[in-house]
Design a protein around this motif. Structure first.
Motif, mmCIF file in Angstrom:
data_model
loop_
_atom_site.group_PDB
_atom_site.id
_atom_site.type_symbol
_atom_site.label_atom_id
_atom_site.label_comp_id
_atom_site.label_asym_id
_atom_site.label_seq_id
_atom_site.Cartn_x
_atom_site.Cartn_y
_atom_site.Cartn_z
ATOM 1 N N MET A 1 8.365 -10.356 19.785
ATOM 2 C CA MET A 1 7.352 -9.745 18.955
ATOM 3 C C MET A 1 6.918 -8.405 19.533
ATOM 4 O O MET A 1 6.701 -7.460 18.789
ATOM 5 C CB MET A 1 6.167 -10.717 18.852
ATOM 6 N N LYS A 2 6.788 -8.345 20.861
ATOM 7 C CA LYS A 2 6.388 -7.119 21.519
ATOM 8 C C LYS A 2 7.446 -6.026 21.310
ATOM 9 O O LYS A 2 7.135 -4.869 21.087
ATOM 10 C CB LYS A 2 6.185 -7.402 23.005
ATOM 11 N N ARG A 3 8.727 -6.448 21.384
ATOM 12 C CA ARG A 3 9.828 -5.510 21.200
ATOM 13 C C ARG A 3 9.817 -4.941 19.778
ATOM 14 O O ARG A 3 10.080 -3.764 19.580
ATOM 15 C CB ARG A 3 11.147 -6.222 21.484
ATOM 16 N N GLY A 5 7.203 -4.431 17.859
ATOM 17 C CA GLY A 5 6.109 -3.468 17.799
ATOM 18 C C GLY A 5 6.486 -2.138 18.421
ATOM 19 O O GLY A 5 6.156 -1.067 17.907
ATOM 20 N N ILE A 6 7.192 -2.185 19.542
ATOM 21 C CA ILE A 6 7.628 -0.958 20.209
ATOM 22 C C ILE A 6 8.638 -0.225 19.338
ATOM 23 O O ILE A 6 8.548 1.000 19.167
ATOM 24 C CB ILE A 6 8.219 -1.284 21.607
ATOM 25 N N THR A 8 9.001 -0.402 16.109
ATOM 26 C CA THR A 8 8.297 0.124 14.933
ATOM 27 C C THR A 8 7.552 1.396 15.294
ATOM 28 O O THR A 8 7.594 2.393 14.559
ATOM 29 C CB THR A 8 7.317 -0.930 14.379
#
Length: 131
Positions: A1-3, A5-6, A8
């Motif tokens: 999920m963090k990846r 966001g980055i 995006t």
């Protein structure tokens, strides 16, 4: 999920930078004076705006008026300053005053605009000045 966001965030930044690059290219190719006058003509009730004097000493003007409207407006502006319409040859409109002849030419410019060139900028046909 963090990846996600980055990625995006990076995509948004890249999209923004590409937009800035295209805008800068458009302004550079069109000319800042022309872009400024296009904005003025689009957001006001002004009919003809002065842009610049070209390298040959001709006055460059812009209008959003259509061909018939722009020609009638030019005839009117010239008559107000004592010039008499004498002839048309192609896109050139000839006017005379005191044994002097001046030619105004009109061309389609940037689809929605007409560029008007006044020979030697003898007559000011603008109601808006950029400078």
């Amino acid at each position: 999920m963090k990846r996600f966001g980055i990625m995006t965030g990076i995509g948004v930044v890249v999209f923004f930078l590409i937009g800035l690059l295209f805008m800068n290219s458009y302004i550079h190719n069109t000319g800042a004076e022309n872009v400024q006058m296009m904005e003025t003509l689009s957001t006001t009730d002004q009919a003809i705006g002065f842009v610049e004097i070209d390298e040959h000493g001709n006055g460059i003007y812009l209008t959003k008026k259509t061909l018939p409207e722009s020609v009638e407006l030019l005839r009117s502006r010239m008559a107000e300053q004592g010039w008499t319409y004498t002839a048309q040859e192609g896109s050139g409109y000839f006017f005379e005053k005191d044994n002097q002849t001046v030619v105004l030419t009109t061309t389609v410019w940037q689809r929605k605009y007409r560029q008007i060139k006044v020979q030697h900028n003898i007559v000011n046909v603008a109601d808006v000045h950029n400078k």
